[in-house]
Scaffold this motif. Structure first.
Motif, short mmCIF file in Angstrom:
data_model
loop_
_atom_site.label_atom_id
_atom_site.label_comp_id
_atom_site.label_asym_id
_atom_site.label_seq_id
_atom_site.Cartn_x
_atom_site.Cartn_y
_atom_site.Cartn_z
N GLY A 172 0.71 -1.27 0.15
CA GLY A 172 -0.15 -0.05 -0.11
C GLY A 172 0.99 1.50 -0.08
N GLN A 173 0.19 2.37 -0.74
CA GLN A 173 0.68 3.53 -0.68
C GLN A 173 0.39 4.59 0.01
OE1 GLN A 173 3.54 5.41 -2.81
NE2 GLN A 173 3.10 6.52 -0.96
N THR A 232 -6.35 10.40 5.91
CA THR A 232 -5.10 9.71 5.21
C THR A 232 -5.67 8.34 4.53
OG1 THR A 232 -2.99 8.60 5.69
CG2 THR A 232 -4.85 8.16 7.35
N ASP A 233 -4.84 7.85 3.79
CA ASP A 233 -5.35 6.57 2.82
C ASP A 233 -4.23 5.70 2.69
OD1 ASP A 233 -7.75 5.97 0.52
OD2 ASP A 233 -5.66 5.48 -0.05
N VAL A 234 -4.55 4.40 2.57
CA VAL A 234 -3.50 3.28 2.14
C VAL A 234 -4.19 2.79 0.99
CG1 VAL A 234 -2.13 1.49 2.70
CG2 VAL A 234 -2.65 3.29 4.67
N VAL A 271 -7.37 -1.99 -4.43
CA VAL A 271 -7.80 -1.75 -3.42
C VAL A 271 -7.14 -0.79 -2.40
CG1 VAL A 271 -9.33 -4.01 -3.47
CG2 VAL A 271 -7.10 -3.67 -2.14
N GLY A 272 -7.89 -0.23 -1.25
CA GLY A 272 -7.50 0.43 -0.41
C GLY A 272 -8.54 1.10 0.56
N GLN A 318 10.04 3.28 5.71
CA GLN A 318 9.29 2.34 4.70
C GLN A 318 7.93 2.48 4.67
OE1 GLN A 318 11.39 0.55 2.73
NE2 GLN A 318 13.20 1.62 3.60
N PRO A 319 7.32 2.20 3.35
CA PRO A 319 6.00 2.30 3.31
C PRO A 319 5.17 0.89 4.14
CG PRO A 319 6.97 2.59 1.08
CD PRO A 319 7.92 2.04 2.07
N SER A 320 4.13 1.31 4.78
CA SER A 320 3.39 0.34 5.59
C SER A 320 1.92 0.64 5.63
CB SER A 320 4.17 0.40 7.24
OG SER A 320 3.36 -0.37 7.87
N PRO A 321 1.07 -0.27 5.60
CA PRO A 321 -0.41 0.05 5.95
C PRO A 321 -0.75 0.08 7.47
CG PRO A 321 0.22 -2.50 5.62
CD PRO A 321 1.45 -1.73 5.35
N LEU A 322 0.12 0.02 8.25
CA LEU A 322 -0.04 0.32 9.70
C LEU A 322 -0.09 1.70 10.03
CD1 LEU A 322 -0.57 -0.69 12.58
CD2 LEU A 322 2.20 -1.24 12.69
#
Length: 255
Positions: free
Chosen positions: A38-39, A70-72, A77-78, A105-109
């Motif tokens: 996820g971005q 905010t968005d991931v 999907v997201g 680092q990118p993270s969905p958390l």
């Protein structure tokens, strides 16, 4: 946790009853979203930021300051998280008071950085009593900037409910805007009520040609202006707004 029939969102109210603590402490609320690769994005003043790609060199990565969401998302999907009460977000770990991060680092958390008493200056040294933090979560397919911006604005500035007079017909909207991806940020009467100063925001990555549709009985001219209502483009008619841009429009009533 509230689910409303017909709405594609989850509303969360987190309430804490807090003691007055003078030792250094903070509150973080975790949102461990399951979005592979996820971005992370968040909104600032009339802009959308990808973290950390769009940051200036040396910018803070220990936490990020959002206006309303905010968005991931990945390519398919997201999920968008609306933040009407808590604008600070951490990504990947609780990092707010860690040594200055030069990379992340990118993270969905995600963590909502809700409050702290880390200040060493003239701020209140503790927080106590009942405190509410509101959040709304909206799952979606591929990231759509206009949808995220609208969702964040709607949750930050919800409709105000007032009693209606059933004997009177509903009041029509002053105007409609096309395309709907362009957002109306404010409408201000000027010139003794004979004109309106309208501020528009285009959250999409494409230029948009806009039209303001007033009631046919109201004859108006529409022109670009500055923030004070001074006309910039003397030629009335359709107006273009740049990708990720914003502008003021002056609408004059023609008598």
């Amino acid at each position: 946790v509230t689910l409303i029939a017909g709405f594609n969102r989850v509303d969360i109210l987190t309430r804490i009853d807090k003691l007055a603590v003078r030792e250094k402490e903070s509150v973080h609320i975790a949102f461990p979203f399951n979005v592979a690769n996820g971005q992370m994005r968040y909104d600032v003043a009339d802009a959308i930021v990808r973290a950390p790609e769009d940051q200036l060199p040396g910018a803070c990565k220990n936490f990020f300051s959002a206006v309303s969401w905010t968005d991931v998302s990945n390519n398919d999907v997201g999920v968008t998280l609306a933040l009407p009460d808590t604008p600070l977000i951490e990504m990947g770990a609780i990092t707010a008071e860690q040594p200055w991060l030069r990379t992340i680092q990118p993270s969905p958390l995600l963590f909502s950085y809700a409050l702290n008493n880390y200040w060493h200056t003239n701020y209140k040294a503790d927080q106590e009593g009942l405190i509410d933090f509101s959040y709304s979560i909206q799952p979606h397919a591929a990231f759509a900037p206009a949808a995220a911006a609208r969702f964040g604005r709607e949750r930050r500035e919800p409709l105000v409910v007032v009693a209606a007079n059933a004997s009177r017909p509903p009041t029509k909207s002053l105007f409609r805007i096309s395309p709907e991806t362009v957002m109306v940020s404010s409408v201000k009467p000027i010139n003794d009520g004979n004109a309106w100063l309208i501020y528009l925001y285009n959250p999409t990555a494409a230029d948009q040609r806009i039209t303001l549709q007033f009631d046919p009985a109201v004859n108006v001219t529409t022109r670009k202006s500055d923030a004070f209502g001074k006309i910039i483009d003397s030629v009335p008619g359709p107006i273009s707004i740049a990708a990720n841009g914003s502008l003021y429009v002056r609408v004059d009533r023609v008598k």
